[in-house]
Design an enzyme around this catalytic site. Structure first.
Site, short mmCIF file in Angstrom:
data_model
loop_
_atom_site.label_atom_id
_atom_site.label_comp_id
_atom_site.label_asym_id
_atom_site.label_seq_id
_atom_site.Cartn_x
_atom_site.Cartn_y
_atom_site.Cartn_z
N SER A 168 0.90 -1.35 -0.14
CA SER A 168 -0.26 -0.27 -0.24
C SER A 168 1.09 1.51 -0.06
O SER A 168 0.59 1.85 0.77
CB SER A 168 -0.80 0.14 1.55
N LEU A 206 -0.23 4.77 -8.20
CA LEU A 206 -0.62 6.51 -8.27
C LEU A 206 1.19 6.47 -8.75
O LEU A 206 0.86 7.87 -10.26
CB LEU A 206 -0.48 6.62 -6.44
N LYS A 246 14.38 6.56 9.19
CA LYS A 246 15.32 4.94 9.20
C LYS A 246 15.33 5.22 7.40
O LYS A 246 14.52 4.58 6.70
CB LYS A 246 14.62 4.40 9.98
N PRO A 294 15.64 -0.64 6.95
CA PRO A 294 14.09 -1.42 5.81
C PRO A 294 14.85 -1.10 4.33
O PRO A 294 14.29 -2.36 3.39
CB PRO A 294 13.11 -0.71 6.29
N LYS A 329 23.28 8.10 2.23
CA LYS A 329 23.33 7.11 3.13
C LYS A 329 23.24 5.91 2.31
O LYS A 329 22.99 5.08 1.92
CB LYS A 329 22.38 7.14 4.11
N ASP A 336 4.63 12.76 1.24
CA ASP A 336 2.59 12.19 1.39
C ASP A 336 2.10 13.93 1.00
O ASP A 336 2.71 15.36 1.77
CB ASP A 336 2.23 12.63 2.57
N GLY A 366 -23.30 -3.65 -7.47
CA GLY A 366 -23.03 -4.79 -6.36
C GLY A 366 -23.76 -5.29 -6.43
O GLY A 366 -24.49 -5.84 -7.51
N CYS A 405 -25.57 0.77 -12.44
CA CYS A 405 -25.55 -0.54 -12.10
C CYS A 405 -26.97 -1.29 -11.55
O CYS A 405 -28.27 -0.24 -11.64
CB CYS A 405 -24.68 -1.29 -12.48
N GLU A 425 -32.06 -11.51 -10.16
CA GLU A 425 -30.42 -12.45 -9.17
C GLU A 425 -30.92 -13.06 -7.94
O GLU A 425 -30.67 -12.90 -7.14
CB GLU A 425 -29.65 -10.90 -8.82
N HIS A 460 -21.54 1.57 -16.21
CA HIS A 460 -20.28 2.37 -15.02
C HIS A 460 -19.72 3.05 -15.74
O HIS A 460 -18.81 3.26 -15.82
CB HIS A 460 -18.56 1.07 -15.02
N GLU A 508 -18.35 5.43 -14.41
CA GLU A 508 -17.19 6.03 -13.29
C GLU A 508 -15.73 5.89 -14.28
O GLU A 508 -14.43 6.30 -13.71
CB GLU A 508 -17.03 5.41 -11.90
N1 GLN Z 1 -25.83 -7.57 -9.68
C1 GLN Z 1 -25.54 -7.10 -11.38
C2 GLN Z 1 -25.89 -8.04 -12.49
O1 GLN Z 1 -25.22 -8.51 -12.42
C3 GLN Z 1 -25.21 -5.28 -11.38
C4 GLN Z 1 -23.89 -5.49 -11.09
C5 GLN Z 1 -23.38 -4.03 -10.77
O2 GLN Z 1 -24.22 -3.60 -10.72
N2 GLN Z 1 -22.24 -4.33 -11.54
O3 GLN Z 1 -26.53 -7.55 -12.88
#
Ligand code: GLN
Length: 563
Positions: free
Chosen positions: A32, A37, A204, A207, A240, A257, A373, A400, A424, A526, A528
């Protein structure tokens, strides 16, 4: 943005050479450290020097891809345009650079072994005894060569920490690669941590020395040490590190940071001279007089000096791990940058959502976002949240699963289909407004078999999405198995849930919007994954703008919208 803008009139030309230059980035001391990045920031700087950059990550775990891994442990699964389910570091690559990230941009140990075992079963090795060296290492080197050949520079990040058993074949492969491609064409950067001992008030180096020692055991002497540190490095520490790690003093780079935003990282690394050092060591000549970082500086300025704040509630079940919704949070930030607004996240766990408490819970929020999800847990909470947003005219962005929940809400509340649900979560569902398409019904293996990657979507111009995009056809990335069920389309549209985006070839609904609502949009894809700080995704910009507008509104007596 076109990051190459400002670089359009090349002053000097890099001498022609046969293939791309390679940069390998390893990590030492702890995990991490932000290797992804740092790689992304370096890639961005090299692009500003007029270089065409490709980016790649090698992951030492045995899963074939992260697609079947739990987001609680691993963070989000990042989806490429060509439909690969990859490590979230690839999101950093795409946010910082214009590198085309594909399925060749991420290899895992599992994939490498899968390929080698496949070849062995086919008899490709003509009866040879299959070994880590050379068969596994050859496969890894082929993977490195599969990265974009038209790039000037390929940055390959090696996941894990030096000393891990799992990453050894990758380290060995990049050592061999340097011999095969010529040391002058390969650069080894080791990212390490300088530990600060508060009691001694001292940084230090031990490491780091030990980590570099481990690398040297395998035969790699790093060309550059990038040192993550909370405190500035003194000249003494630099000397060093140089002496004990066998790295030139000028090649010991400090990476402090950052205070405000990760988008400061490239600016800081440029101040430390990392970009020029890399070019010099690879024998590359910048194609510009001075890299144009003005657009990037504007991003950082907007992040540090916003005009105002807006609170956005994100309702999901992986809320406890920030990385699980990494690209969502980044895209919200980008939407904020576009509006010079700081987005303050209110993370709401959908598992513990009590519909009776939504008024209190969402009091004062500018907008609600429900991300993607899988699985039934928390779904009723999300459906209740969609309903609350609809009833209170609060901006709602369903992504989604968030779009599917909005559809279920509309079917239940506006069509009176109390049993509306997704196949689902209930195979015997009476009103499956979200259902499996015939091709998905045949699927037996979970890995890599969803609707994945980029698909075109025709957008209705006279809609929220249409106005945000300003384009008739957009391409967005998918990762889902279930779809909006067209059997309910006419009734849902009649009840006010418009269909404003469609994948025409298969007549699949991609975008829904609620009528008589200031901003209620659900997207099956998606967005994003395509947002960058310099090019915020239009739907996120529009959603943040609507959320600001909502937050600024005076509370309306009786704001509940009649159903
Ligand atoms: N679980 C839902 C599907 O498979 C939505 C998937 C998601 O949100 N990426 O269609």
């Amino acid at each position: 943005m076109t990051q190459a803008s400002g670089n359009s009139s090349p002053q000097k030309v890099t001498p022609s050479r046969s293939g791309p230059k390679h940069i390998f980035v390893t990590g030492g001391v702890v995990s991490s450290l932000g290797k992804g990045l740092t790689c992304a920031a370096l890639g961005m700087l090299l692009e500003q020097h007029g270089m065409k950059v490709a980016m790649q990550k090698m992951d030492p775990y045995i899963n074939v891809d992260p697609g079947t891994m739990n987001p609680f442990q691993h963070g989000e699964v990042y989806v490429t345009a060509d439909g690969a389910e990859t490590d979230l570091d690839l999101g950093h690559y795409e946010r910082f650079t214009h590198a085309t990230v594909t399925r060749d941009s991420n290899y895992t140990t599992g994939q490498i072994y899968n390929a080698v075992i496949g070849k062995e079963r086919r008899g490709d090795y003509l009866g040879a005894c299959i070994q880590v060296i050379p068969h596994i290492t050859n496969e890894i080197k082929d993977g490195i060569r599969n990265a974009r050949s038209d790039a000037d520079v390929i940055i390959t990040e090696i996941g894990g920490t030096i000393g891990d058993i799992e990453s050894l074949p990758f380290i060995e492969a990049i050592r061999q690669f340097g011999i095969e491609e010529g040391r002058e064409n390969c650069l080894y950067i080791h990212l390490t941590l300088l530990t600060y001992l508060r009691a001694a008030r001292e940084l230090k180096t031990k490491p780091t020395q030990q980590s570099v020692g481990k690398l040297r055991e395998i035969g790699i002497i790093p060309d550059i040490l990038v040192c993550r540190t909370e405190h500035p490095m003194t000249g003494e520490i630099r000397s060093k590190l140089s002496l004990f790690c066998n790295v030139e003093p000028g090649a010991v780079i400090e990476e402090m940071d950052v205070k405000n935003t990760i988008y400061e990282v490239p600016l800081m690394l440029r101040e430390q001279g990392l970009d020029q050092l890399v070019l010099d060591k690879l024998g590359l000549v910048s194609r510009v007089d001075t890299p144009d970082l003005s657009q990037w500086r504007r991003v950082v300025d907007a992040a540090i000096n916003p005009d105002r704040e807006v609170t956005i509630a994100v309702v999901g079940k992986y809320i406890d791990l920030h990385d699980a919704y990494k690209s969502i949070y980044e895209a919200l930030d980008h939407g904020g940058l576009a509006n010079r607004v700081r987005v303050v996240l209110k993370k709401v766990n959908s598992d513990r959502l009590d519909p009776a408490e939504l008024d209190t819970l969402f009091d004062g929020v500018g907008g609600l976002l429900i991300p993607g999800g899988f699985g039934e847990r928390g779904v009723e909470g999300k459906i209740a949240a969609a309903r609350w947003a609809a009833d209170h005219d609060v901006p709602y962005f369903g992504i989604c699963l968030g779009m599917q929940c909005a559809t279920i809400f509309a079917a239940r509340a506006r069509l009176g289909l109390d049993d509306a649900y997704s196949r689902e979560f209930d195979e015997q569902c009476i009103d499956p407004v979200i259902d499996l398409m015939p091709d998905q019904k045949k699927v037996t293996l979970k890995g890599g078999t969803m609707r994945l990657g980029s698909y075109p979507c025709r957008v209705e111009p006279d809609s929220i999405a249409g106005r945000a995009y300003g384009q008739d056809v957009v391409h967005e990335r998918h990762r889902h198995r279930f779809e909006y069920n067209n059997a309910y389309r006419e009734r849902l549209v009649g009840a006010g849930l418009r269909v404003t985006g469609v994948f025409e070839e298969a007549d699949l609904v991609e975008i829904v919007e609620l009528e008589n609502h200031s901003w209620f949009v659900g997207v099956q894809f998606h967005p994003e994954f395509q947002s960058k700080p310099t090019e915020p995704h239009p739907l996120f910009s529009s959603f943040v703008a609507a959320s600001c507008h909502h937050e600024s509104r005076e509370p309306q007596p009786g704001a509940e919208i009649a159903r």
